[in-house]
Design an enzyme around this catalytic site. Structure first.
Site, PDB file in Angstrom:
ATOM      1  N   ARG A 103       0.853  -1.187   0.000  1.00 35.65           N
ATOM      2  CA  ARG A 103       0.000   0.000   0.000  1.00 35.65           C
ATOM      3  C   ARG A 103       0.890   1.238   0.000  1.00 35.65           C
ATOM      4  O   ARG A 103       2.088   1.143   0.243  1.00 35.65           O
ATOM      5  CB  ARG A 103      -0.969   0.017   1.180  1.00 35.65           C
ATOM      6  CG  ARG A 103      -0.323   0.167   2.557  1.00 35.65           C
ATOM      7  CD  ARG A 103      -1.378   0.076   3.645  1.00 35.65           C
ATOM      8  NE  ARG A 103      -0.893   0.589   4.917  1.00 35.65           N
ATOM      9  CZ  ARG A 103      -1.597   0.592   6.047  1.00 35.65           C
ATOM     10  NH1 ARG A 103      -2.803   0.085   6.058  1.00 35.65           N
ATOM     11  NH2 ARG A 103      -1.095   1.084   7.155  1.00 35.65           N
ATOM     12  N   GLU A 142      -3.615   7.486   6.784  1.00 37.72           N
ATOM     13  CA  GLU A 142      -2.261   7.509   7.359  1.00 37.72           C
ATOM     14  C   GLU A 142      -1.222   7.980   6.342  1.00 37.72           C
ATOM     15  O   GLU A 142      -0.245   7.282   6.035  1.00 37.72           O
ATOM     16  CB  GLU A 142      -1.881   6.127   7.901  1.00 37.72           C
ATOM     17  CG  GLU A 142      -2.704   5.696   9.092  1.00 37.72           C
ATOM     18  CD  GLU A 142      -2.262   4.361   9.679  1.00 37.72           C
ATOM     19  OE1 GLU A 142      -2.487   4.127  10.875  1.00 37.72           O
ATOM     20  OE2 GLU A 142      -1.683   3.544   8.924  1.00 37.72           O
ATOM     21  N   GLU A 298      -8.252   5.131  15.185  1.00 37.85           N
ATOM     22  CA  GLU A 298      -7.828   3.737  15.281  1.00 37.85           C
ATOM     23  C   GLU A 298      -7.161   3.499  16.629  1.00 37.85           C
ATOM     24  O   GLU A 298      -6.363   4.309  17.096  1.00 37.85           O
ATOM     25  CB  GLU A 298      -6.801   3.379  14.190  1.00 37.85           C
ATOM     26  CG  GLU A 298      -7.323   3.295  12.783  1.00 37.85           C
ATOM     27  CD  GLU A 298      -6.229   2.823  11.821  1.00 37.85           C
ATOM     28  OE1 GLU A 298      -5.254   2.188  12.278  1.00 37.85           O
ATOM     29  OE2 GLU A 298      -6.343   3.109  10.622  1.00 37.85           O
ATOM     30  N   GLU A 346      -2.581  -8.185   7.672  1.00 44.76           N
ATOM     31  CA  GLU A 346      -3.040  -7.784   9.001  1.00 44.76           C
ATOM     32  C   GLU A 346      -3.990  -8.802   9.628  1.00 44.76           C
ATOM     33  O   GLU A 346      -4.778  -8.456  10.504  1.00 44.76           O
ATOM     34  CB  GLU A 346      -3.687  -6.402   8.923  1.00 44.76           C
ATOM     35  CG  GLU A 346      -2.683  -5.325   8.562  1.00 44.76           C
ATOM     36  CD  GLU A 346      -3.291  -3.931   8.429  1.00 44.76           C
ATOM     37  OE1 GLU A 346      -2.627  -2.967   8.850  1.00 44.76           O
ATOM     38  OE2 GLU A 346      -4.405  -3.812   7.900  1.00 44.76           O
ATOM     39  N   PHE A 348      -3.367 -11.009  11.767  1.00 40.54           N
ATOM     40  CA  PHE A 348      -3.105 -11.200  13.187  1.00 40.54           C
ATOM     41  C   PHE A 348      -3.311  -9.914  13.998  1.00 40.54           C
ATOM     42  O   PHE A 348      -2.999  -9.878  15.184  1.00 40.54           O
ATOM     43  CB  PHE A 348      -1.687 -11.743  13.399  1.00 40.54           C
ATOM     44  CG  PHE A 348      -1.539 -13.179  12.990  1.00 40.54           C
ATOM     45  CD1 PHE A 348      -2.113 -14.193  13.730  1.00 40.54           C
ATOM     46  CD2 PHE A 348      -0.835 -13.511  11.845  1.00 40.54           C
ATOM     47  CE1 PHE A 348      -1.985 -15.524  13.349  1.00 40.54           C
ATOM     48  CE2 PHE A 348      -0.702 -14.828  11.452  1.00 40.54           C
ATOM     49  CZ  PHE A 348      -1.279 -15.839  12.193  1.00 40.54           C
TER      50      PHE A 348
END
Length: 673
Positions: A103, A142, A298, A346, A348
């Protein structure tokens, strides 16, 4: 009080959506962030959009009373875009091209990326600007998190244009950067490159300007999307999620363009002191737009996936950290993410709805917190702090350049000074050097190596008007161009401080091991002498402390000497000075204390400035945060603690005359002066 998290229905078959919405109702979810990484699902090719699935999701949420924070999906370009336009990919300082497959694989200054992103946002905004479910817009995600800097030809061309706008002439750039050094004089802006890999140290003025340029260039992306959304008739607040004290972007500058501050906050459960760095982040977010509530966009319900060791949060810790955010001004608690992913990088990362299902501690804590927040009363966002800590991005950037007397971790040092104050239960704002300081009694300016003329005048004005300014070593060394001023060091604050440094006296750097801050007594003895000196002991009105990093040789010009070095190469020399200036006082400490020393110095400074704690006589493991007339008290320690807070419980309205808090227990109490 908003409650929810990132929702990624594109990762799941449609039959799961109804179950998601049902469980959201059970958990008390009121809002979800939607579509943040859905570009490839929305747009399968240039000019080809599929909105029907997203319409169904938004309508389903709306029918069940769940609001939408609409993501613009521009954070991760789809494979068709980078295949068709490989020139949009970024490059590192070595010239290697970053590939897709992750990303943020785009050059922020790429005209192609900007065009494709604008096309997507234009279609998205036209479709959903007036949808009743959409109460907020989430631009990108972000920014610059994984790609701090791009050194591609796109960046080269944009950097040159930015420099032309700033300096006007190449002569002015040469003067600012000092390019006469090492035969770097430019005769055209077309000769200037980003600070790519070079044989040795790069020009510090150029490196600093490239960091300024990068922050501005990425901000242009946000402003572009925001303006497209507004042009479509959207009236909802527009924001993007910040990441605390994030190095690459100057959030003071960004905050001017943001409607409402939102932040991602991930303190490390492996560090028992991480609640202090979390508190610093929360106070920074509140301070970016004073008087305006903000949101946690978040946080995690438990473990993460991206640290070397990803500990879960302890029972009750997730709720305690949520209460911490509210106590520092947040009006919303959101998580990444709603449902835990089964595939991808992601999988986990913990979620509100965990992979292990609803018969879990995580789910019980999520639903309990949702119930607590359901009827949360309104609270004023102000802290009423009398103490401020100066934090400046441009100084941070300048301090990371090589070729200094000693390498410093500026952000960590500022957080250590903050932690020493926070452990004494005073309210703290974070300020920029040019910010409004009129509300404060004490301002602490740690390691403000780069200090602009405007910043120096603002701090001087604060002291002239009656404020107390505490300055520690390696402050007021260079101007806004990272150039030494004529006349030595401390030129900007010399009248305020009454001292000047003749030599910085670098010491052997202390070990970087351990957490942010530790509770304990000062260890002041045995620094050694001569070459290899690791620390310097200082005796002053706060007792004896251990100084690290610097043992500065100070020439006193008019200040009073309040403390001296007691060992090492400058034994008996001035270490702590104070000068009356106007109706205030300027204090200079010619070293950087260890953690315990910072606590002693700040305790003395608070007393000098007449600042009282919000609550007295309580453990440093208990946090006290003030928001309007509400005190939030949280026990972050492992033992029960008594807290002498009086008032009325915010949730129940019942009178409170002291509370007993077990580990991770918290209370919010409305107090009267």
């Amino acid at each position: 009080m908003y409650y929810g998290g990132d929702y990624n229905p594109e990762q799941w078959p449609e039959e799961v959506w109804k179950e998601d919405v049902r469980l959201m109702g059970e958990a008390g979810v009121t809002i979800v962030s939607l579509g943040i990484f859905a570009w490839s699902r929305i747009q399968e090719d240039e000019g080809v959009f599929d909105w029907e699935w997203l319409d169904r999701v938004i309508n389903l949420l709306h029918e069940n009373g769940i609001q939408v924070n609409m993501g613009t999906a521009t954070a991760s370009p789809p494979p068709w875009a980078t295949t068709k336009y490989p020139e949009m990919l970024p490059q590192d300082a070595d010239g290697a091209k970053y590939g897709p497959g992750s990303r943020q694989h785009y050059a922020p200054t790429s005209p192609v990326y900007r065009r494709l992103a604008a096309d997507l946002v234009r279609e998205l905004a036209a479709r959903y600007a007036h949808h009743p479910a959409v109460v907020m817009w989430h631009v990108n995600n972000e920014y610059a998190c994984h790609l701090n800097y791009d050194y591609s030809d796109n960046a080269r061309d944009a950097f040159r244009m930015w420099l032309k706008r700033k300096y006007g002439t190449i002569h002015a750039l040469n003067e600012a950067w000092g390019t006469a050094f090492w035969s770097q004089i430019y005769t055209s802006f077309d000769q200037v490159l980003p600070p790519r890999k070079a044989p040795y140290s790069l020009n510090p003025g150029g490196a600093l300007d490239f960091k300024r340029f990068t922050s501005d260039a990425v901000l242009e992306l946000y402003v572009m999307e925001r303006d497209i959304i507004r042009a479509a008739g959207a009236t909802q607040p527009i924001s993007t999620n910040f990441m605390g004290a994030f190095y690459a972007l100057d959030y003071w500058r960004w905050a001017e363009e943001i409607d409402i501050i939102t932040n991602d906050n991930y303190p490390d459960p492996n560090d028992p002191q991480s609640f202090r760095s979390s508190a610093f982040t929360l106070d920074l977010m509140r301070s970016l737009k004073p008087g305006v509530p903000w949101l946690i966009m978040e946080q995690s319900t438990g473990a993460l996936n991206w640290r070397p060791s990803n500990a879960p949060k302890a029972p009750g810790q997730m709720e305690a950290l949520s209460a911490q955010a509210i106590g520092h001004g947040a009006d919303g608690i959101l998580f990444f993410q709603w449902r835990q992913s089964r595939r991808g990088s992601e999988k986990f990362h913990s979620a509100m709805l965990p992979q292990a299902g609803t018969q879990t501690r995580t789910w019980r804590e999520v639903t309990k917190l949702g119930g607590t927040l359901k009827d949360f009363p309104q609270m004023a966002p102000e802290s009423h702090a009398k103490v401020a800590v100066v934090f400046d991005w441009e100084n941070w950037w300048a301090l990371t350049h090589s070729d200094h007397p000693i390498q410093l971790d500026y952000c960590r040092l500022v957080q250590r000074w903050y932690a020493a104050l926070q452990a004494q239960h005073v309210s703290i704002d974070i300020v920029k050097p040019t910010g409004d300081l009129s509300a404060y009694s004490l301002v602490v300016a740690p390691q403000l190596y780069l200090l602009s003329d405007a910043g120096a005048e603002n701090l001087s004005s604060f002291v002239r008007g009656g404020g107390h300014l505490l300055v520690s070593a390696f402050t007021d060394v260079v101007d806004q161009d990272d150039a030494l001023r004529e006349g030595g060091y401390q030129v900007g604050l010399r009248e305020v401080l009454g001292v000047t440094v003749e030599d910085f006296g670098a010491l052997i750097a202390p070990s970087s091991g351990g957490g942010l801050w530790s509770v304990g007594d000062s260890v002041a003895g045995g620094s050694g002498t001569g070459p290899g000196q690791s620390h310097a002991s200082v005796a002053g009105p706060f007792g004896s402390i251990r100084g690290e990093h610097f043992c500065e040789e100070v020439r006193v010009l008019g200040a009073d000497i309040l403390g001296t070095f007691t060992d090492g190469r400058l034994k008996g020399a001035p270490a702590l000075t104070q000068q009356a200036y106007g109706t205030g006082r300027g204090t200079y400490l010619a070293t950087i204390p260890d953690d315990a020393g910072m606590q002693h110095v700040t305790a003395w400074s608070l007393a000098e400035a007449g600042v009282q704690p919000e609550l007295s006589g309580i453990s440093p493991w208990v946090e006290v945060a003030r928001r309007g007339d509400v005190l939030t008290v949280i026990n972050h320690g492992s033992e029960p603690e008594g807290v002498p807070v009086k008032g009325h419980d915010v949730l129940s309205g019942e009178p409170v005359n002291g509370v007993e808090l077990g580990p991770f227990d918290w209370r919010m109490v409305r107090v009267t002066e």
